[in-house]
Design an enzyme around this catalytic site. Structure first.
Site, PDB file in Angstrom:
ATOM      1  N   GLY A  94       0.816  -1.203   0.000  1.00  0.00           N
ATOM      2  CA  GLY A  94       0.000   0.000   0.000  1.00  0.00           C
ATOM      3  C   GLY A  94       0.849   1.251   0.000  1.00  0.00           C
ATOM      4  O   GLY A  94       2.082   1.194   0.030  1.00  0.00           O
ATOM      5  N   ASN A  95       0.200   2.400  -0.003  1.00  0.00           N
ATOM      6  CA  ASN A  95       0.923   3.667  -0.075  1.00  0.00           C
ATOM      7  C   ASN A  95       1.754   3.944   1.170  1.00  0.00           C
ATOM      8  O   ASN A  95       2.803   4.589   1.082  1.00  0.00           O
ATOM      9  CB  ASN A  95      -0.071   4.812  -0.295  1.00  0.00           C
ATOM     10  N   ASN A 132       2.145   1.323   3.959  1.00  0.00           N
ATOM     11  CA  ASN A 132       2.718   0.107   4.531  1.00  0.00           C
ATOM     12  C   ASN A 132       2.626  -1.056   3.556  1.00  0.00           C
ATOM     13  O   ASN A 132       1.766  -1.078   2.671  1.00  0.00           O
ATOM     14  CB  ASN A 132       1.985  -0.283   5.827  1.00  0.00           C
ATOM     15  N   GLY A 173      -7.685  -0.481  -8.333  1.00  0.00           N
ATOM     16  CA  GLY A 173      -6.533  -0.891  -7.545  1.00  0.00           C
ATOM     17  C   GLY A 173      -6.599  -2.366  -7.207  1.00  0.00           C
ATOM     18  O   GLY A 173      -7.675  -2.912  -6.923  1.00  0.00           O
ATOM     19  N   ASP A 225      -5.661  -3.885  -4.598  1.00  0.00           N
ATOM     20  CA  ASP A 225      -6.140  -4.132  -3.237  1.00  0.00           C
ATOM     21  C   ASP A 225      -7.660  -4.142  -3.174  1.00  0.00           C
ATOM     22  O   ASP A 225      -8.255  -4.913  -2.398  1.00  0.00           O
ATOM     23  CB  ASP A 225      -5.571  -3.089  -2.278  1.00  0.00           C
ATOM     24  N   ASP A 256     -12.167  -0.573   3.609  1.00  0.00           N
ATOM     25  CA  ASP A 256     -10.755  -0.739   3.953  1.00  0.00           C
ATOM     26  C   ASP A 256     -10.182   0.620   4.347  1.00  0.00           C
ATOM     27  O   ASP A 256     -10.139   1.550   3.538  1.00  0.00           O
ATOM     28  CB  ASP A 256      -9.993  -1.316   2.761  1.00  0.00           C
ATOM     29  N   THR A 281      -4.453   4.468   3.862  1.00  0.00           N
ATOM     30  CA  THR A 281      -4.132   5.837   3.458  1.00  0.00           C
ATOM     31  C   THR A 281      -5.380   6.523   2.916  1.00  0.00           C
ATOM     32  O   THR A 281      -5.634   7.702   3.176  1.00  0.00           O
ATOM     33  CB  THR A 281      -3.026   5.831   2.398  1.00  0.00           C
ATOM     34  N   THR A 324      -8.679  21.057  23.810  1.00  0.00           N
ATOM     35  CA  THR A 324      -8.387  21.078  22.373  1.00  0.00           C
ATOM     36  C   THR A 324      -8.123  19.685  21.826  1.00  0.00           C
ATOM     37  O   THR A 324      -8.639  19.314  20.765  1.00  0.00           O
ATOM     38  CB  THR A 324      -7.184  21.993  22.094  1.00  0.00           C
TER      39      THR A 324
END
Length: 261
Positions: free
Chosen positions: A8-9, A11, A107, A109, A129, A132, A184
């Protein structure tokens, strides 16, 4: 032994299978400029601590959405595992009919998740999924990959909020105790968490209205287990869904491979 890699992008997730049994899993950072030798040595060094014999690897299957590293991974598998890796693509026999306008755009994936979702849970189904990007992949009751949605991932949202504001701190993604934050950090975490759930549930509501009320919704990916806790539609979390989809595709294309009992 089968080695399955989902590149993946952010991992690369790696799984070792004995038949259909996932016996070990690792996660590495996706490094674009890493050499084949670096990848090979890194992978080989994972086996011994896990009590696995690298010499037993006789098949490798890869789904990748990172074209710059594909040739490096292919060369690495030849040099260090003495086998040609099978790359999943739009022309791979995955057991689903691809209804996407241009199958070359899908893709790998997403196809793999569709396979695992359909053959594990039945159709119609939608796999969410969370990586990213957050991908929604829809499969019909007849086993057709229909397409879906691609939304911004939680990590990208966190980084954008931190980098585009002067005083807001970067926070960890977690489920807040209350939707109304009293500081915050809690306010940001509330916005990230419930904002993600609102987006995911909003898309799922429309997907289910189109596919039918019997649609199964399955979550996988990094933060999916936390989202399932608060979602109205996501009730199933399957951590290893993508790796299992790769194993299913390998088995379909290599029927002679030994199966687990």
């Amino acid at each position: 032994m089968l080695l399955a890699l989902d590149a993946g992008n952010s991992n690369i997730t790696i799984g070792a299978f004995e038949g259909s049994d996932l016996v070990c899993q690792w996660r590495l950072r996706t490094v674009h400029d890493q050499t084949a030798d670096e990848w090979g040595i890194l992978l080989r060094n994972l086996f011994s601590p896990a009590g696995l014999d690298i010499r037993r690897v006789d098949g490798i299957i890869i789904s990748s959405v990172v074209p710059p590293i594909d040739s490096t991974l292919a060369f690495m598998t030849q040099r260090y595992f003495h086998t040609n890796a099978m790359f999943v693509g739009p022309h791979t026999d995955i057991g689903l009919e691809i209804r996407y306008d241009n199958p070359n755009e899908v893709g790998a994936d997403r196809l793999v998740n569709g396979v695992a979702g359909f053959y594990k849970y039945g159709g119609p189904c939608v796999v969410v999924d969370m990586g990213t990007t957050i991908n929604f992949d829809c499969i019909s009751a007849a086993g057709e990959y229909l397409g879906g949605s691609i939304a911004v991932g939680i990590g990208i949202s966190i980084n954008a909020l931190f980098s585009k504001t002067a005083r807001l701190p970067k926070v960890d993604f977690r489920r807040p105790k209350n939707v109304i934050g009293t500081n915050t950090v809690a306010s940001i975490q509330s916005g990230l968490y419930y904002g993600a759930i609102g987006m995911i549930d909003g898309i799922l509501e429309r997907v289910i209205s189109q596919l039918g009320p019997e649609t199964k919704a399955i979550a996988t990916g990094g933060q999916a287990h936390m989202i399932v806790e608060g979602s109205r539609y996501l009730k199933t979390y399957d951590e290893h869904l993508t790796l299992q989809g790769l194993q299913m595709i390998w088995e379909r294309n290599h029927p002679e491979a030994p199966q687990s009992e």
